[in-house]
Write an enzyme that holds these catalytic residues in place. Structure first.
Site, short mmCIF file in Angstrom:
data_model
loop_
_atom_site.label_atom_id
_atom_site.label_comp_id
_atom_site.label_asym_id
_atom_site.label_seq_id
_atom_site.Cartn_x
_atom_site.Cartn_y
_atom_site.Cartn_z
N TRP A 1 -8.44 -8.68 1.15
CA TRP A 1 -7.84 -8.99 -0.16
C TRP A 1 -7.36 -10.42 -0.21
O TRP A 1 -7.55 -11.11 -1.21
CB TRP A 1 -6.72 -8.00 -0.49
CG TRP A 1 -7.22 -6.59 -0.55
CD1 TRP A 1 -6.88 -5.55 0.27
CD2 TRP A 1 -8.19 -6.06 -1.47
NE1 TRP A 1 -7.58 -4.43 -0.08
CE2 TRP A 1 -8.39 -4.71 -1.14
CE3 TRP A 1 -8.92 -6.60 -2.51
CZ2 TRP A 1 -9.28 -3.88 -1.83
CZ3 TRP A 1 -9.81 -5.79 -3.21
CH2 TRP A 1 -9.97 -4.45 -2.87
N LYS B 1 -0.85 2.17 -6.39
CA LYS B 1 -0.50 2.71 -5.08
C LYS B 1 0.94 3.22 -5.09
O LYS B 1 1.18 4.38 -4.79
CB LYS B 1 -0.71 1.67 -4.00
CG LYS B 1 -2.20 1.31 -3.88
CD LYS B 1 -2.43 0.08 -3.07
CE LYS B 1 -3.73 -0.61 -3.39
NZ LYS B 1 -4.91 0.21 -3.20
N ASP C 1 0.82 -11.10 -3.22
CA ASP C 1 0.14 -9.88 -3.64
C ASP C 1 0.86 -8.71 -2.98
O ASP C 1 0.77 -8.52 -1.77
CB ASP C 1 -1.33 -9.95 -3.18
CG ASP C 1 -2.10 -8.66 -3.46
OD1 ASP C 1 -1.52 -7.71 -4.02
OD2 ASP C 1 -3.30 -8.60 -3.11
C1 LIG Z 1 -3.43 -5.61 -1.12
C2 LIG Z 1 -4.42 -5.39 -2.22
N1 LIG Z 1 -4.68 -6.38 -3.07
C3 LIG Z 1 -5.55 -6.24 -4.07
C4 LIG Z 1 -6.24 -5.07 -4.28
C5 LIG Z 1 -7.21 -4.96 -5.41
O1 LIG Z 1 -6.54 -4.38 -6.46
P1 LIG Z 1 -7.25 -4.05 -7.86
O2 LIG Z 1 -8.21 -2.97 -7.57
O3 LIG Z 1 -6.08 -3.63 -8.70
O4 LIG Z 1 -7.90 -5.28 -8.35
C6 LIG Z 1 -5.97 -3.98 -3.43
C7 LIG Z 1 -6.68 -2.71 -3.65
O5 LIG Z 1 -6.73 -1.83 -2.83
C8 LIG Z 1 -5.06 -4.16 -2.38
O6 LIG Z 1 -4.80 -3.15 -1.53
#
Ligand SMILES: Cc1ncc(COP(=O)(O)O)c(C=O)c1O
Length: 355
Positions: free
Chosen positions: A100, A191, A167
């Site tokens: 991520w 989550k 994030d």
């Molecule tokens: C730490 C983290 N950042 C970003 C994301 C991506 O999120 P989204 O699906 O809302 O774009 C996730 C998804 O699992 C994640 O765990």
């Protein structure tokens, strides 16, 4: 009843699900479904206001910050953060702690220079790098507080000379956070905060307005602030369910109380992994996540039979991410200790029957 260890969209409190289901048929006795009322109605405005207030209260958000509920998931924020904060020709610093974080920094490259100041890529992200210097001349420093796929978590946040962009998708509201240490916090709701479809953004107002590029309205934090998250039709239902989840959290005693529960759950599970000779953890002990507990089997051939036993015992969602393998038990806020104990029992049962 299943024990839901899924990584996301993740478990929500049962009472929240019940109230959400009722609101789909008859919202607060209006005789209308929440899905068919105007986002400009006083009923929905009250929902959005309460959601914003709950975020401010639960996280003790100081003056000078705006709370937004946007769309597009955390992945959209990967781009919007640099779009709004990284001047053309400027640079941003990133801590690379997983897929991520990597996706986030790739998006930033569209807008300026990216300096990866530390990475744990060489070890498949099993630890959080700590030995780095944050460049004072960068526009911001981007971190991922919890690495959902690998099961690592920043146990301390950096003291930074530049705004920290974080994030928090997979550990938002799971522990106390000093919002004043951050310039921007964002999190997909699905989550710990609500259903998929809404993204929380907490932004310090005075870090905005420093880039000279033109930013389309929907991608501009300033427009979203001025529109009170209602520049266009917001994701009403996802905001409503998030608001109910935040209410639930407040009633439980807030972030400080849930943090203690999360520590208890995580410790119980990590202790079980360590004391059971069939299983072993994969991450550096000091960086282990209190949200996503990753582990493997000493004998990989036993992974399938263990998953089968989990399935038979109502334990769902424990298969590890495809890039890591093994198992990942996501123990988000709404997962009760009793579910963790059920998983520990199944691990013991498996060990006993495979001696
Ligand atoms: C730490 C983290 N950042 C970003 C994301 C991506 O999120 P989204 O699906 O809302 O774009 C996730 C998804 O699992 C994640 O765990």
């Amino acid at each position: 009843m299943k024990h839901n260890f899924g990584a996301g969209p993740g478990i929500l409190p049962q009472e929240v699900l019940k109230q959400a289901a009722e609101a789909v048929i008859d919202f607060n006795g209006t005789g209308l479904s929440l899905l068919e009322i105007s986002h400009r109605s006083k009923e929905f405005e009250a929902v959005l206001d309460e959601a914003v207030q709950l975020v401010k209260e639960l996280f003790s958000v100081p003056e000078g910050y705006s709370v937004l509920f946007l769309q597009g998931g955390a992945s959209t924020q990967f781009a919007l953060a640099p779009y709004n904060l990284l001047p053309s020709g400027g640079k941003a610093a990133y801590l690379e702690t997983g897929v991520w974080a990597n996706k986030a920094l790739k998006e930033a490259k569209y807008f300026g220079e990216v300096e990866v100041i530390a990475s744990s890529k060489e070890s498949n992200f099993t630890y959080i790098p700590k030995d780095y210097t944050i460049p004072a001349d960068a526009a911001y420093f981007h971190i991922t507080s919890n690495n959902t796929i690998y099961g690592t978590q920043l146990q301390e946040f950096p003291k930074s000379p530049i705004p920290v962009v974080c994030d928090m998708s997979s550990d938002i509201f799971s522990r106390k956070v000093n919002v004043a240490d951050f310039g921007l916090i964002y999190a997909g709701a699905q989550k710990n905060m609500g259903p998929a479809g809404v993204t929380l953004v907490i932004v310090k107002d005075d870090i905005l307005g420093k880039v000279d590029r033109k930013i389309p309205a929907m991608f501009n934090y300033q427009t979203q602030i001025e529109g009170g998250s209602m520049y266009n039709t917001p994701p009403c239902f996802a905001i409503y369910v998030s608001m109910l989840t935040l209410r639930w959290l407040k009633a439980k005693g807030g972030v400080a109380a849930i943090e203690q529960e999360n520590i208890t759950k995580a410790n119980a599970l990590y202790n079980a992994i360590e004391s059971n000779p069939f299983f072993k953890g994969v991450c550096a002990v000091e960086d282990r996540s209190h949200m996503n507990v990753c582990f493997v089997m000493e004998n990989p051939e036993l992974e399938k039979p263990f998953l089968k036993l989990c399935d038979e015992r109502g334990i769902v969602g424990v298969k590890g991410h495809r890039s890591v393998g093994g198992f990942r038990a996501s123990i988000y806020n709404a997962l009760p200790l009793s579910s963790v104990l059920a998983l520990i029992d199944v691990m013991q049962e498996f060990a006993d029957s495979n001696k």
